[in-house]
Design a protein around this motif. Structure first.
Motif, PDB file in Angstrom:
ATOM      1  N   GLN A 184      16.326 -37.830 -18.000  1.00  0.00           N
ATOM      2  CA  GLN A 184      16.112 -38.146 -19.414  1.00  0.00           C
ATOM      3  C   GLN A 184      15.239 -39.387 -19.591  1.00  0.00           C
ATOM      4  OE1 GLN A 184      17.677 -36.291 -21.896  1.00  0.00           O
ATOM      5  NE2 GLN A 184      17.076 -37.480 -23.686  1.00  0.00           N
ATOM      6  N   TRP A 185      15.467 -40.394 -18.779  1.00  0.00           N
ATOM      7  CA  TRP A 185      14.738 -41.656 -18.968  1.00  0.00           C
ATOM      8  C   TRP A 185      13.259 -41.523 -18.611  1.00  0.00           C
ATOM      9  CZ3 TRP A 185      12.696 -44.875 -14.987  1.00  0.00           C
ATOM     10  CH2 TRP A 185      12.908 -44.405 -13.686  1.00  0.00           C
ATOM     11  N   LEU A 186      12.916 -40.532 -17.785  1.00  0.00           N
ATOM     12  CA  LEU A 186      11.514 -40.262 -17.479  1.00  0.00           C
ATOM     13  C   LEU A 186      10.927 -39.192 -18.386  1.00  0.00           C
ATOM     14  CD1 LEU A 186      11.697 -40.203 -13.567  1.00  0.00           C
ATOM     15  CD2 LEU A 186      10.743 -42.017 -15.007  1.00  0.00           C
ATOM     16  N   GLY A 187      11.796 -38.415 -18.991  1.00  0.00           N
ATOM     17  CA  GLY A 187      11.331 -37.343 -19.868  1.00  0.00           C
ATOM     18  C   GLY A 187      10.671 -36.202 -19.124  1.00  0.00           C
ATOM     19  N   THR A 188      11.106 -35.947 -17.893  1.00  0.00           N
ATOM     20  CA  THR A 188      10.488 -34.852 -17.138  1.00  0.00           C
ATOM     21  C   THR A 188      11.371 -34.477 -15.956  1.00  0.00           C
ATOM     22  OG1 THR A 188       8.420 -34.097 -16.122  1.00  0.00           O
ATOM     23  CG2 THR A 188       9.161 -36.324 -15.559  1.00  0.00           C
ATOM     24  N   TRP A 189      10.929 -33.472 -15.221  1.00  0.00           N
ATOM     25  CA  TRP A 189      11.545 -33.061 -13.963  1.00  0.00           C
ATOM     26  C   TRP A 189      10.716 -33.704 -12.848  1.00  0.00           C
ATOM     27  CZ3 TRP A 189      10.269 -30.183 -18.148  1.00  0.00           C
ATOM     28  CH2 TRP A 189      11.305 -29.524 -18.821  1.00  0.00           C
ATOM     29  N   PRO A 190      11.174 -34.774 -12.233  1.00  0.00           N
ATOM     30  CA  PRO A 190      10.335 -35.549 -11.306  1.00  0.00           C
ATOM     31  C   PRO A 190       9.803 -34.750 -10.123  1.00  0.00           C
ATOM     32  CG  PRO A 190      12.285 -36.797 -11.911  1.00  0.00           C
ATOM     33  CD  PRO A 190      12.483 -35.414 -12.436  1.00  0.00           C
ATOM     34  N   THR A 191      10.508 -33.713  -9.693  1.00  0.00           N
ATOM     35  CA  THR A 191      10.047 -32.950  -8.530  1.00  0.00           C
ATOM     36  C   THR A 191       9.068 -31.854  -8.898  1.00  0.00           C
ATOM     37  OG1 THR A 191      11.964 -31.460  -8.696  1.00  0.00           O
ATOM     38  CG2 THR A 191      12.174 -33.402  -7.255  1.00  0.00           C
ATOM     39  N   SER A 192       8.791 -31.669 -10.181  1.00  0.00           N
ATOM     40  CA  SER A 192       7.843 -30.635 -10.609  1.00  0.00           C
ATOM     41  C   SER A 192       6.413 -31.160 -10.519  1.00  0.00           C
ATOM     42  CB  SER A 192       8.138 -30.210 -12.050  1.00  0.00           C
ATOM     43  OG  SER A 192       7.878 -31.293 -12.945  1.00  0.00           O
ATOM     44  N   THR A 193       5.444 -30.263 -10.651  1.00  0.00           N
ATOM     45  CA  THR A 193       4.050 -30.666 -10.823  1.00  0.00           C
ATOM     46  C   THR A 193       3.738 -30.652 -12.316  1.00  0.00           C
ATOM     47  OG1 THR A 193       3.188 -28.405 -10.687  1.00  0.00           O
ATOM     48  CG2 THR A 193       3.452 -29.619  -8.606  1.00  0.00           C
ATOM     49  N   VAL A 252      13.642 -26.910  -8.540  1.00  0.00           N
ATOM     50  CA  VAL A 252      13.741 -26.710  -9.983  1.00  0.00           C
ATOM     51  C   VAL A 252      12.975 -25.460 -10.401  1.00  0.00           C
ATOM     52  CG1 VAL A 252      11.746 -28.215 -10.485  1.00  0.00           C
ATOM     53  CG2 VAL A 252      13.501 -27.821 -12.237  1.00  0.00           C
ATOM     54  N   GLU A 253      11.916 -25.123  -9.675  1.00  0.00           N
ATOM     55  CA  GLU A 253      11.146 -23.918 -10.005  1.00  0.00           C
ATOM     56  C   GLU A 253      11.936 -22.654  -9.680  1.00  0.00           C
ATOM     57  OE1 GLU A 253       8.309 -27.273  -9.653  1.00  0.00           O
ATOM     58  OE2 GLU A 253       9.752 -26.463  -8.199  1.00  0.00           O
ATOM     59  N   THR A 254      12.655 -22.639  -8.538  1.00  0.00           N
ATOM     60  CA  THR A 254      13.467 -21.454  -8.243  1.00  0.00           C
ATOM     61  C   THR A 254      14.628 -21.350  -9.226  1.00  0.00           C
ATOM     62  OG1 THR A 254      14.871 -22.616  -6.614  1.00  0.00           O
ATOM     63  CG2 THR A 254      12.872 -21.569  -5.790  1.00  0.00           C
ATOM     64  N   GLN A 255      15.116 -22.476  -9.693  1.00  0.00           N
ATOM     65  CA  GLN A 255      16.177 -22.455 -10.709  1.00  0.00           C
ATOM     66  C   GLN A 255      15.673 -21.832 -12.001  1.00  0.00           C
ATOM     67  OE1 GLN A 255      19.197 -23.366  -9.909  1.00  0.00           O
ATOM     68  NE2 GLN A 255      20.162 -23.009 -11.889  1.00  0.00           N
ATOM     69  N   TRP A 273       1.761 -28.700 -14.097  1.00  0.00           N
ATOM     70  CA  TRP A 273       1.759 -27.387 -14.749  1.00  0.00           C
ATOM     71  C   TRP A 273       3.113 -26.699 -14.656  1.00  0.00           C
ATOM     72  CZ3 TRP A 273       2.584 -22.332 -13.330  1.00  0.00           C
ATOM     73  CH2 TRP A 273       2.619 -22.014 -11.969  1.00  0.00           C
ATOM     74  N   THR A 274       3.857 -26.905 -13.553  1.00  0.00           N
ATOM     75  CA  THR A 274       5.173 -26.268 -13.492  1.00  0.00           C
ATOM     76  C   THR A 274       6.126 -26.916 -14.488  1.00  0.00           C
ATOM     77  OG1 THR A 274       6.041 -27.654 -11.672  1.00  0.00           O
ATOM     78  CG2 THR A 274       4.848 -25.648 -11.062  1.00  0.00           C
ATOM     79  N   ALA A 275       5.940 -28.201 -14.774  1.00  0.00           N
ATOM     80  CA  ALA A 275       6.759 -28.852 -15.798  1.00  0.00           C
ATOM     81  C   ALA A 275       6.514 -28.222 -17.164  1.00  0.00           C
ATOM     82  CB  ALA A 275       6.463 -30.350 -15.845  1.00  0.00           C
ATOM     83  N   ALA A 276       5.261 -27.882 -17.466  1.00  0.00           N
ATOM     84  CA  ALA A 276       4.953 -27.208 -18.730  1.00  0.00           C
ATOM     85  C   ALA A 276       5.670 -25.861 -18.808  1.00  0.00           C
ATOM     86  CB  ALA A 276       3.448 -27.023 -18.873  1.00  0.00           C
ATOM     87  N   VAL A 277       5.757 -25.166 -17.679  1.00  0.00           N
ATOM     88  CA  VAL A 277       6.463 -23.887 -17.639  1.00  0.00           C
ATOM     89  C   VAL A 277       7.961 -24.101 -17.821  1.00  0.00           C
ATOM     90  CG1 VAL A 277       7.048 -21.908 -16.181  1.00  0.00           C
ATOM     91  CG2 VAL A 277       4.702 -22.760 -16.236  1.00  0.00           C
ATOM     92  N   LEU A 278       8.513 -25.136 -17.186  1.00  0.00           N
ATOM     93  CA  LEU A 278       9.938 -25.431 -17.339  1.00  0.00           C
ATOM     94  C   LEU A 278      10.276 -25.734 -18.794  1.00  0.00           C
ATOM     95  CD1 LEU A 278      10.354 -27.754 -14.219  1.00  0.00           C
ATOM     96  CD2 LEU A 278      11.114 -25.374 -14.414  1.00  0.00           C
ATOM     97  N   ASN A 279       9.411 -26.456 -19.466  1.00  0.00           N
ATOM     98  CA  ASN A 279       9.590 -26.731 -20.889  1.00  0.00           C
ATOM     99  C   ASN A 279       9.651 -25.432 -21.688  1.00  0.00           C
ATOM    100  OD1 ASN A 279       9.633 -28.428 -23.281  1.00  0.00           O
ATOM    101  ND2 ASN A 279       7.502 -27.848 -23.590  1.00  0.00           N
ATOM    102  N   THR A 280       8.811 -24.470 -21.318  1.00  0.00           N
ATOM    103  CA  THR A 280       8.813 -23.159 -21.974  1.00  0.00           C
ATOM    104  C   THR A 280      10.155 -22.465 -21.780  1.00  0.00           C
ATOM    105  OG1 THR A 280       6.442 -22.967 -21.492  1.00  0.00           O
ATOM    106  CG2 THR A 280       7.587 -20.959 -22.156  1.00  0.00           C
TER     107      THR A 280
END
Length: 609
Positions: free
Chosen positions: A88-97, A586-589, A99-106
């Motif tokens: 939460q404090w970073l506002g992202t999934w730190p292990t993602s890239t 996180v991507e396989t999740q 573009w994969t973070a954009a997909v996770l947001n979706t």
């Protein structure tokens, strides 16, 4: 006897008693008849009799239980993805890239769209007031993550990346806008109608729309008419490669802009001179977006990019291209036949949108043909372990799954496929219903009958989706984390007998081997070299590519159960193929989350049961 203060005669008492009994009997009969008439007809059969009432209720209870189980599994998958991987404090999934973070947001936006549509009694067992509070708390928790990601997303870096990277951003924030509208309408529009107030989360709609507009305008610069008579170029930093993912993203992003973009009143902070002027040439239902989507799909359809089994290959090179001064043939005449699951999915949401905008059956027909091709390429309905092109035994696989060589990009692909399949077959939202009325007033075409035909076709996919959801569930470890390879039974036997997938003839696997892949010497720039522990396996694979179709069964890599840095525990007494390579991520999740959301949609949509 005294009745209502009056003394009555015995004959009157008997007559009154008989009258009361008759009226109670009639009331009982009419009440049950009325209740029977109000029951949903799909639960009635021609053989129905009053004596079978209890027996008829049982299937309904079992179906409700099945829906609740899937919903609980969906919530658990989302919980694990956000608890284990999101900061939460970073506002992202730190292990993602990026573009994969954009997909996770979706995926998060799509998942909470399903949760906000779920009946409260499926999620909670407390009182109505407590249910409402718990439901809103659940939704707000994950929407807080989406809001935090707006600031945690690497928006500046993504502006300088490939065109497909930019369009993942567009699709992600359009999905968020769709959720905001849905949640506000379902739970706030009627309650606050007199106050004209919407849900507080819709405050994110304007900044989300601004990011959508900025990235769509940047990505649109990838359209190129100088080569191949059109089509999107993958990246401005590489030699021209017109691939499926970039063109499918442009189709889905363009029609998404036409259907769901609310307009952008925010002026760019970098153009002070434009302050006070219109921020964008685009507004709601701008025909420019519809025209772009239709043109891009026609180009893709005419490009002959489909190969094995009618599936989309990875993309085209231009023969002889050396530079813009020496462009070679200028034609898309060198096809990379590599197959990835997401290349079969991204276009599906675009085809649904094109139908919605035009009422052309051709778009839906093409989409269903592609879905059927994917299902056949998994071997469905056979249960054989033989490789069928994109899986075996009916379960979807990446070619890299069985060898354990999947890159971070590939870990995202199956989830992307199931997200867009779910979008293709999604029921009409209130926003869609209003749009249909608006479009019908403009062109006079009824879309409802064609939509019913479409959903009837979609309903046939449920057994295949359920098979894949169950296969994904079997890969969860003790922490509830999903693995990458769904196609292997658990618990497993000796790993030496795994039959590895085969590459299509002439295929270059850029996503998993990057610039180490055969024939990729000119594709440098953004392609990042992946690190693999078993180089001998890769060298033998490349030798095999030179002589024909790659079958790596004869040189199976040695598996290990060494712990991946993202994993906390190892499986005891059981060989777990999903500990190989990058392990659970996180991507396989997100892949497990997406297929469960698809299954939940099929179980709850009126036309998809």
């Amino acid at each position: 006897m005294t009745l209502f203060g009056f003394r009555s005669r015995p004959d009157f008492q008997q007559s009154l008693f008989f009258s009361v009994v008759v009226h109670l009997f009639l009331f009982f009969i009419l009440t049950n008849v009325n209740a029977l008439a109000q029951r949903q007809q799909n639960f009635l059969t021609q053989q129905e009799t009053p004596a079978s009432t209890e027996a008829q209720r049982q299937p309904i209870q079992e179906e409700t239980s099945s829906i609740k189980t899937t919903l609980e599994q969906l919530v658990a998958a989302l919980d694990v993805m956000q608890d284990a991987y999101f900061e939460q404090w970073l506002g992202t999934w730190p292990t993602s890239t990026d573009w994969t973070a954009a997909v996770l947001n979706t995926h998060v936006s799509a998942a909470i769209s399903s949760l906000t549509s779920a009946p409260l009694e499926l999620l909670f067992s407390s009182s109505k007031a407590q249910e409402a509070l718990a439901h809103e708390n659940l939704i707000d928790r994950y929407f807080d993550h989406i809001s935090a990601f707006y600031f945690g997303e690497n928006a500046f870096g993504l502006r300088n990346q490939a065109f497909d990277d930019m369009m993942w951003v567009v699709l992600g924030w359009l999905e968020s806008i769709k959720f905001q509208n849905l949640h506000s309408e379902l739970h706030y529009a009627s309650v606050n109608h007199t106050m004209h107030q919407s849900w507080h989360g819709t405050q994110l709609r304007r900044p989300a729309a601004h990011r959508v507009r900025v990235f769509y305008e940047l990505a649109s610069q990838g359209w190129d008419d100088s080569l191949c008579r059109g089509g999107m170029v993958w990246s401005p930093y590489l030699s021209p490669y017109k691939n499926a993912v970039t063109n499918e993203l442009f189709i889905s992003a363009s029609i998404g802009m036409y259907l769901y973009f609310p307009g952008d009143p925010i002026n760019s902070p970098f153009l002070a001179a434009d302050r006070g002027k219109s921020a964008s040439k685009y507004g709601r239902h701008d025909p420019t977006h519809l025209a772009a989507a239709a043109k891009a799909y026609q180009w893709l359809k005419d490009s002959n990019m489909t190969g094995f089994g009618g599936l989309y290959a990875d993309g085209f090179h231009i023969r002889g291209w050396r530079s813009t001064q020496h462009p070679g043939t200028r034609q898309c005449d060198v096809l990379n036949t590599m197959l990835y699951t997401y290349n079969q999915g991204i276009v599906l949401s675009g085809l649904r949108g094109l139908w919605l905008a035009t009422n052309s059956k051709e778009y839906l027909r093409d989409g269903h043909e592609l879905v059927r091709n994917v299902i056949r390429a998994t071997g469905w309905p056979n249960v054989s372990s033989r490789w069928a092109g994109l899986g075996r035994g009916g379960v979807l696989e990446e070619i890299c799954d069985s060898s354990g060589d999947c890159s971070q990009d590939s870990h995202t692909f199956k989830g992307i496929f199931f997200h867009h399949l779910a979008e293709f077959c999604r029921s009409l939202s209130p926003e869609d219903e209003r749009l249909i009325v608006h479009l019908a007033e403009r062109d006079g075409q009824d879309r409802k009958s064609l939509f019913r035909w479409h959903q009837a076709k979609c309903s046939g996919y449920r057994p295949w989706i359920e098979l894949n959801a169950n296969a994904a569930l079997m890969t969860r470890n003790e922490e509830g984390k999903f693995g990458m390879w769904w196609g292997r039974p658990y618990p497993d036997a000796e790993p030496a007998f795994i039959e590895t997938a085969t590459l299509p003839f002439g295929a270059v696997d850029y996503s998993n081997f990057g610039d180490r892949a055969e024939g990729s010497e000119q594709l440098v720039g953004l392609l990042k070299r992946q690190q693999y522990g078993n180089t001998a396996f890769f060298d033998k694979l490349q030798d095999n590519l030179k002589s024909g179709p790659a079958s790596v069964k004869s040189f199976q890599p040695k598996y290990t159960t060494s712990k991946h840095p993202f994993e906390a525990k190892e499986t005891k007494n059981t060989f777990d193929v999903n500990y190989r390579g990058r392990g659970r991520t996180v991507e396989t999740q997100s892949g497990g989350l997406a297929v469960l959301r698809a299954l939940y949609q099929w179980k709850t949509s009126s036309f998809l049961d």
